[in-house]
Design an enzyme around this catalytic site. Sequence first.
Site, short mmCIF file in Angstrom:
data_model
loop_
_atom_site.label_atom_id
_atom_site.label_comp_id
_atom_site.label_asym_id
_atom_site.label_seq_id
_atom_site.Cartn_x
_atom_site.Cartn_y
_atom_site.Cartn_z
N TYR A 162 35.22 36.11 48.44
CA TYR A 162 35.21 36.65 47.08
C TYR A 162 36.11 35.81 46.19
O TYR A 162 37.27 35.56 46.54
CB TYR A 162 35.69 38.11 47.08
CG TYR A 162 35.73 38.72 45.70
CD1 TYR A 162 34.53 39.08 45.06
CD2 TYR A 162 36.92 38.95 45.04
CE1 TYR A 162 34.55 39.64 43.79
CE2 TYR A 162 36.95 39.51 43.77
CZ TYR A 162 35.76 39.86 43.15
OH TYR A 162 35.78 40.40 41.89
N ASP A 250 41.17 28.84 47.24
CA ASP A 250 41.41 30.07 46.49
C ASP A 250 42.51 30.84 47.22
O ASP A 250 42.25 31.59 48.18
CB ASP A 250 40.12 30.88 46.41
CG ASP A 250 40.29 32.20 45.67
OD1 ASP A 250 41.45 32.56 45.36
OD2 ASP A 250 39.28 32.88 45.43
N LYS A 278 47.75 37.50 41.89
CA LYS A 278 48.30 38.64 42.62
C LYS A 278 49.81 38.57 42.84
O LYS A 278 50.58 38.84 41.94
CB LYS A 278 47.53 38.82 43.93
CG LYS A 278 46.05 39.15 43.70
CD LYS A 278 45.34 39.53 44.96
CE LYS A 278 43.85 39.77 44.74
NZ LYS A 278 43.55 40.94 43.91
#
Length: 441
Positions: A162, A250, A278
């Site tokens: 994702y 990522d 995050k």
Amino acid sequence: MQTDAVKSKPVLATNVGKSRYQNSLSHGSRIEQVIPGGVDSPFRAFHEVGGQAIFFTHAKGSKLFDLDNNEYIDYLGAWGPAILGHCPQSVVKRCQEVMALGPVFGAPHTLELEMAGAVIKACPSVEKIRFVSSGTEAVMSAIRLARGFSGREKIIMFEGCYHGHSDATLASTGHQSSSGIPDGARCATLMANFNDLASVDALFEEHKNEIGALIVEPVAGSMGVVPPQPGFLQGLRQLCDKYQAVFIMDEVITGLRLALGGAQEFYGVTADLTCFGKALGGGMPIGAYGGKKEIMERLIPDGDVYQAGTFSGNPVTMAGGIETLKLLQDKSVYEILDKRTSDLFSGLAQTISRNGWPVQLQRAGSMFSILFTPEPVRNFQDSKTVDHQAFSVFFHHCLDNGIYMPPSGVDAACMSAAHSHADVEQSERVISAGLKLALNA
């Protein structure tokens, strides 16, 4: 979060009475009238596990507190940012100080300089960096930059990984798909199998001189926590070098979480471009992408690749990030994270083995997943064997007994440095009982 998981509506597994969640239920019915699905991000909804999403009022350390004054040991971790726990005192204090001076200028300030230097020091593959406001922005911008730098349009992604909700990364129908994606975006996205170098090599060979970039989650966090098999990431590095494609890692989830230098430090591999988010912001909204100087200098105003953002690098976010990076320089933080996660898994593994339950415990550092499937999950196809109905029963048992897990049978849970030994012991008891209930339901 898998689209396959929502094809059959899960049955609400437990019902301890509406009184436990009466305020959340009341607000849930109201918010659905003004916000689609009642959430600003579909990950927050309970559509995979059944029931109504819980409304929270505050958080501190390892705990969440809801509208009905229920307390939870939190393993969602805000989907990753709460690596130090919720509201670390020094982070909150620094953000408050900077907020009082002005939350956004729309112009350069010294905290951007300090934050950039801190990230570059932590992750040596990053020579220059740009800050944005989310992981999706970071990935979207990195892909555009890689295309501009390489002069090639196609990118390789991996089924089950994702990378946010931009057109480029939602173009696949193999994982998290969407209507409204242009055909051109779909045609420009090629899918490979995670942990399978041969599938990557085959795509490079088939599309020679067309592939500008390859993007990968070093640890897949949305099909169960799936670590890379030995040599996989290093093999991707070699293939990108061979075919002159930009290697994008990522690290929106793994950045800072696996180590101060992220997965690149943890697994000993180097990317051309790295995406962050995050945990980087200390709880503030953040994204960032950085890498080789010659690639990053293609960004306007130095080069010809466009990216902009009003809130990019705002002072409050930078302050939270700087303080978080300072705290994470203490190696004992990562020792605590690893020990707490290891202790939880050790106890659960004994219970699972003793009962012969078809459950897999998978983790990388303080990222972990509890998967209702008889065999280890190594790729997206393996993840399709996960029993989401069983997870629904398990999830609601945990919820009703004060443990908050991600409302998805395949998304990563996270430990924080604020979790105590007592938290882990209590969690082990509740989770073990939830596993028994789910597998005997």
